[in-house]
Design an enzyme around this catalytic site. Structure first.
Site, PDB file in Angstrom:
ATOM      1  N   ARG A 149     -13.983  13.172   9.290  1.00  0.00           N
ATOM      2  CA  ARG A 149     -14.809  13.569   8.137  1.00  0.00           C
ATOM      3  C   ARG A 149     -16.266  13.695   8.557  1.00  0.00           C
ATOM      4  O   ARG A 149     -16.752  12.930   9.390  1.00  0.00           O
ATOM      5  CB  ARG A 149     -14.714  12.526   7.016  1.00  0.00           C
ATOM      6  CG  ARG A 149     -13.349  12.396   6.411  1.00  0.00           C
ATOM      7  CD  ARG A 149     -13.398  11.515   5.151  1.00  0.00           C
ATOM      8  NE  ARG A 149     -12.073  11.024   4.841  1.00  0.00           N
ATOM      9  CZ  ARG A 149     -11.776   9.732   4.696  1.00  0.00           C
ATOM     10  NH1 ARG A 149     -12.703   8.803   4.815  1.00  0.00           N
ATOM     11  NH2 ARG A 149     -10.540   9.382   4.416  1.00  0.00           N
ATOM     12  N   ASN A 192       0.865  -1.180   0.000  1.00  0.00           N
ATOM     13  CA  ASN A 192       0.000   0.000   0.000  1.00  0.00           C
ATOM     14  C   ASN A 192       0.906   1.236   0.000  1.00  0.00           C
ATOM     15  O   ASN A 192       1.485   1.589   1.023  1.00  0.00           O
ATOM     16  CB  ASN A 192      -0.903  -0.011   1.240  1.00  0.00           C
ATOM     17  CG  ASN A 192      -1.896   1.131   1.242  1.00  0.00           C
ATOM     18  OD1 ASN A 192      -1.867   1.995   0.350  1.00  0.00           O
ATOM     19  ND2 ASN A 192      -2.759   1.156   2.236  1.00  0.00           N
ATOM     20  N   HIS A 202     -13.408   1.416   0.356  1.00  0.00           N
ATOM     21  CA  HIS A 202     -13.290   0.281   1.297  1.00  0.00           C
ATOM     22  C   HIS A 202     -13.778  -1.026   0.658  1.00  0.00           C
ATOM     23  O   HIS A 202     -14.139  -1.959   1.363  1.00  0.00           O
ATOM     24  CB  HIS A 202     -14.135   0.500   2.579  1.00  0.00           C
ATOM     25  CG  HIS A 202     -13.644   1.583   3.473  1.00  0.00           C
ATOM     26  ND1 HIS A 202     -14.510   2.373   4.192  1.00  0.00           N
ATOM     27  CD2 HIS A 202     -12.396   1.990   3.778  1.00  0.00           C
ATOM     28  CE1 HIS A 202     -13.808   3.253   4.904  1.00  0.00           C
ATOM     29  NE2 HIS A 202     -12.517   3.036   4.670  1.00  0.00           N
ATOM     30  N   GLU A 213     -14.577  -3.509  15.205  1.00  0.00           N
ATOM     31  CA  GLU A 213     -14.019  -4.715  15.816  1.00  0.00           C
ATOM     32  C   GLU A 213     -13.852  -4.575  17.325  1.00  0.00           C
ATOM     33  O   GLU A 213     -13.937  -5.554  18.060  1.00  0.00           O
ATOM     34  CB  GLU A 213     -12.645  -5.030  15.195  1.00  0.00           C
ATOM     35  CG  GLU A 213     -12.742  -5.489  13.751  1.00  0.00           C
ATOM     36  CD  GLU A 213     -11.387  -5.532  13.058  1.00  0.00           C
ATOM     37  OE1 GLU A 213     -10.363  -5.710  13.736  1.00  0.00           O
ATOM     38  OE2 GLU A 213     -11.361  -5.383  11.814  1.00  0.00           O
ATOM     39  N   ARG A 224      -2.367  -2.162  -3.578  1.00  0.00           N
ATOM     40  CA  ARG A 224      -3.658  -1.528  -3.314  1.00  0.00           C
ATOM     41  C   ARG A 224      -3.739  -0.235  -4.133  1.00  0.00           C
ATOM     42  O   ARG A 224      -2.791   0.549  -4.133  1.00  0.00           O
ATOM     43  CB  ARG A 224      -3.767  -1.179  -1.839  1.00  0.00           C
ATOM     44  CG  ARG A 224      -5.052  -0.445  -1.547  1.00  0.00           C
ATOM     45  CD  ARG A 224      -4.900   0.460  -0.352  1.00  0.00           C
ATOM     46  NE  ARG A 224      -6.162   1.131  -0.106  1.00  0.00           N
ATOM     47  CZ  ARG A 224      -6.263   2.277   0.556  1.00  0.00           C
ATOM     48  NH1 ARG A 224      -5.194   2.869   1.024  1.00  0.00           N
ATOM     49  NH2 ARG A 224      -7.424   2.824   0.738  1.00  0.00           N
ATOM     50  N   GLU A 258      -7.459  -6.440   4.700  1.00  0.00           N
ATOM     51  CA  GLU A 258      -7.356  -6.004   3.306  1.00  0.00           C
ATOM     52  C   GLU A 258      -6.058  -6.494   2.673  1.00  0.00           C
ATOM     53  O   GLU A 258      -6.039  -6.836   1.488  1.00  0.00           O
ATOM     54  CB  GLU A 258      -7.440  -4.468   3.242  1.00  0.00           C
ATOM     55  CG  GLU A 258      -8.847  -3.979   3.536  1.00  0.00           C
ATOM     56  CD  GLU A 258      -8.911  -2.538   4.008  1.00  0.00           C
ATOM     57  OE1 GLU A 258      -8.571  -2.309   5.192  1.00  0.00           O
ATOM     58  OE2 GLU A 258      -9.277  -1.661   3.236  1.00  0.00           O
ATOM     59  N   ASN A 302     -11.207   4.809  11.313  1.00  0.00           N
ATOM     60  CA  ASN A 302     -11.095   6.260  11.316  1.00  0.00           C
ATOM     61  C   ASN A 302     -11.921   6.825  10.160  1.00  0.00           C
ATOM     62  O   ASN A 302     -12.665   7.779  10.309  1.00  0.00           O
ATOM     63  CB  ASN A 302      -9.616   6.644  11.214  1.00  0.00           C
ATOM     64  CG  ASN A 302      -9.436   8.114  11.473  1.00  0.00           C
ATOM     65  OD1 ASN A 302     -10.193   8.713  12.249  1.00  0.00           O
ATOM     66  ND2 ASN A 302      -8.492   8.713  10.788  1.00  0.00           N
TER      67      ASN A 302
HETATM   68  P1  AMP Z   1      -8.822   1.870  11.657  1.00  0.00           P
HETATM   69  O1  AMP Z   1      -8.984   3.069  10.779  1.00  0.00           O
HETATM   70  O2  AMP Z   1      -9.599   0.674  11.183  1.00  0.00           O
HETATM   71  O3  AMP Z   1      -7.391   1.546  11.968  1.00  0.00           O
HETATM   72  O4  AMP Z   1      -9.497   2.260  13.061  1.00  0.00           O
HETATM   73  C1  AMP Z   1      -8.910   3.223  13.899  1.00  0.00           C
HETATM   74  C2  AMP Z   1      -9.898   3.638  14.949  1.00  0.00           C
HETATM   75  O5  AMP Z   1     -10.341   2.517  15.721  1.00  0.00           O
HETATM   76  C3  AMP Z   1      -9.277   4.570  15.974  1.00  0.00           C
HETATM   77  O6  AMP Z   1      -9.325   5.892  15.543  1.00  0.00           O
HETATM   78  C4  AMP Z   1     -10.161   4.351  17.166  1.00  0.00           C
HETATM   79  O7  AMP Z   1     -11.219   5.284  17.055  1.00  0.00           O
HETATM   80  C5  AMP Z   1     -10.752   2.971  16.994  1.00  0.00           C
HETATM   81  N1  AMP Z   1     -10.325   2.018  18.051  1.00  0.00           N
HETATM   82  C6  AMP Z   1      -9.166   1.332  18.122  1.00  0.00           C
HETATM   83  N2  AMP Z   1      -9.133   0.565  19.236  1.00  0.00           N
HETATM   84  C7  AMP Z   1     -10.301   0.772  19.886  1.00  0.00           C
HETATM   85  C8  AMP Z   1     -10.875   0.291  21.106  1.00  0.00           C
HETATM   86  N3  AMP Z   1     -10.241  -0.600  21.866  1.00  0.00           N
HETATM   87  N4  AMP Z   1     -12.100   0.746  21.445  1.00  0.00           N
HETATM   88  C9  AMP Z   1     -12.738   1.631  20.687  1.00  0.00           C
HETATM   89  N5  AMP Z   1     -12.266   2.114  19.534  1.00  0.00           N
HETATM   90  C10 AMP Z   1     -11.062   1.708  19.125  1.00  0.00           C
END
Ligand code: AMP
Length: 393
Positions: free
Chosen positions: A236, A7, A177, A329, A88, A379, A206
């Site tokens: 966003r 990526n 996505h 998750e 990607r 991914e 995010n």
């Molecule tokens: P991603 O873009 O998939 O990497 O997700 C990142 C986001 O997941 C972070 O900005 C957090 O808001 C959220 N996140 C990560 N760990 C946790 C957690 N244990 N509980 C709640 N939100 C989480």
């Protein structure tokens, strides 16, 4: 078979090398600040972590160091062991409906589509070129974020704008996505042993998007012409009335670009909470009684529920709702708040089962009208799987 998943961003390059027989990650890492002062890389392998500052003038430097490391760390003994590389690519426009082998035309098309993804596609092109230079004989594949969504009907992907904007400039919903939503569809279809499913996949990271899937194909998705549309996200805004743009431009003396920057980087959970874009901070704030955090979470949850409800109707009911990505998750609380608001549709959680973080799990109650799952997305693995499939064909 060993496949590398790449990526490439404008100043970064993320990689994972998979042993495809076991789907094990042999080594992974990130090159950062490419072309900027203070460039560095982080590599993880066999439980070890290496972090080093090095000069990275361009993506080519990162690729050379990466390949040297694979040999010096004895992950592979020769570069021929890398059977293929999957890249990607954020935007494949309307014509790329699935992953394809890289040819010079495909590489040029990716560059041409930079108009639609100016921050991403030029960087992907650089990544592809950097690998082609060092490994000219290794087969390469591109996997588009937009491809999975190209099965949407015109009624769902068009905006009610002057039709010539679509025919002349490609103004339409593309969706993003897609690689994640496709992986979720694959995982859940394998789990249930059938493909004829109505799935609502909630990728809540995010960035975030909700996608409606029927019989393995995307019917609708919440992101649009760009990833700005749809649900509330970390920074966003999601869907807003576009008349706000000229109104605030005048009030604040800003350009359209600056307002869009605020929509992309200062809005969403961050904009409303006035604290953080991270859902962990928002949850902490809620528990401390911070009213802005409570408001931000409620708006976040409602924006997701709105899409699930819309897609429930569009799909004529739903068999499975899936939660994935950072928040999907790991945030037990957000999942609970979302599903509670869907009680009118008979959808219910098993609150004990929902206490799971980052693991594949069924979390719906026995008497729920549909199944609810947490499905960790991957991914990188999906990119590697597509690469392997195309190479073997
Ligand atoms: P991603 O873009 O998939 O990497 O997700 C990142 C986001 O997941 C972070 O900005 C957090 O808001 C959220 N996140 C990560 N760990 C946790 C957690 N244990 N509980 C709640 N939100 C989480």
């Amino acid at each position: 078979m060993k496949i590398m998943s790449i990526n490439a961003g404008s100043s970064s390059l993320k990689f994972s090398l998979f042993e495809m027989d076991t789907e094990e990650v042999l080594i992974s890492g990130l090159f950062e600040r490419i072309g900027i002062e203070g460039s560095m890389y982080t590599i993880k392998y066999q439980g070890n972590k290496i972090k080093e500052e090095v000069e990275l003038k361009d993506h080519g430097d990162a690729v050379k160091i990466l390949l040297d490391k694979l040999i010096s760390l004895k992950v592979i003994s020769s570069l021929e062991e890398i059977n293929g590389i999957g890249h990607r690519v954020v935007h494949g426009g309307a014509n790329y409906t699935k992953s394809v082998m890289v040819t010079s035309k495909v590489a040029e098309d990716i560059l041409k589509l930079s108009d639609l993804a100016p921050l991403h596609n030029p960087a992907h092109y650089l990544g592809i070129k950097a690998f082609q230079e060092v490994l000219p004989k290794t087969p390469m594949v591109v996997v588009f974020d937009t491809a999975f969504h190209q099965t949407m009907e015109k009624e769902n992907y068009l905006y009610a704008l002057p039709y010539e904007w679509y025919t002349k400039y490609g103004v339409r919903k593309y969706g993003f996505h897609g690689t994640s939503h496709r992986y979720i569809t694959k995982k859940i279809s394998e789990e249930l042993g059938r493909n004829d499913l109505r799935i609502i996949s909630c990728h809540l990271g995010n960035g975030g998007s909700v996608t409606a899937i029927k019989d393995g194909k995307c019917v609708n998705t919440s992101m649009g012409f760009t990833p700005l549309a749809g649900i509330v996200m970390g920074t966003r805004c999601g869907d807003v009335d576009s008349s706000i743009i000229p109104y605030v431009m005048e009030k604040e003396g800003k350009s359209a670009g600056e307002i869009l920057d605020d929509f992309n980087k200062k809005s969403g959970l961050l904009g409303i909470s006035m604290t953080s874009s991270d859902s962990r901070d928002i949850e902490d704030g809620m528990h401390e009684g911070n009213e802005q955090c409570i408001l931000a979470e409620e708006m976040y949850v409602r924006s997701i529920v709105k899409y699930i409800a819309q897609y429930y109707v569009e799909l004529g009911g739903v068999d499975v709702i899936c939660f994935t990505a950072g928040i999907g998750e790991k945030s037990v609380e957000t999942r609970q708040l979302i599903i509670e608001k869907l009680a009118v549709l008979g959808i219910k959680l098993d609150l004990e089962a929902n206490k799971v973080r980052g693991e594949f799990a069924k979390i719906s109650a026995k008497d729920s009208s549909c199944l609810v799952y947490v499905v960790p997305t991957n991914e990188e693995l999906m990119i590697a799987m597509d690469t392997m499939e195309l190479i073997n064909r």
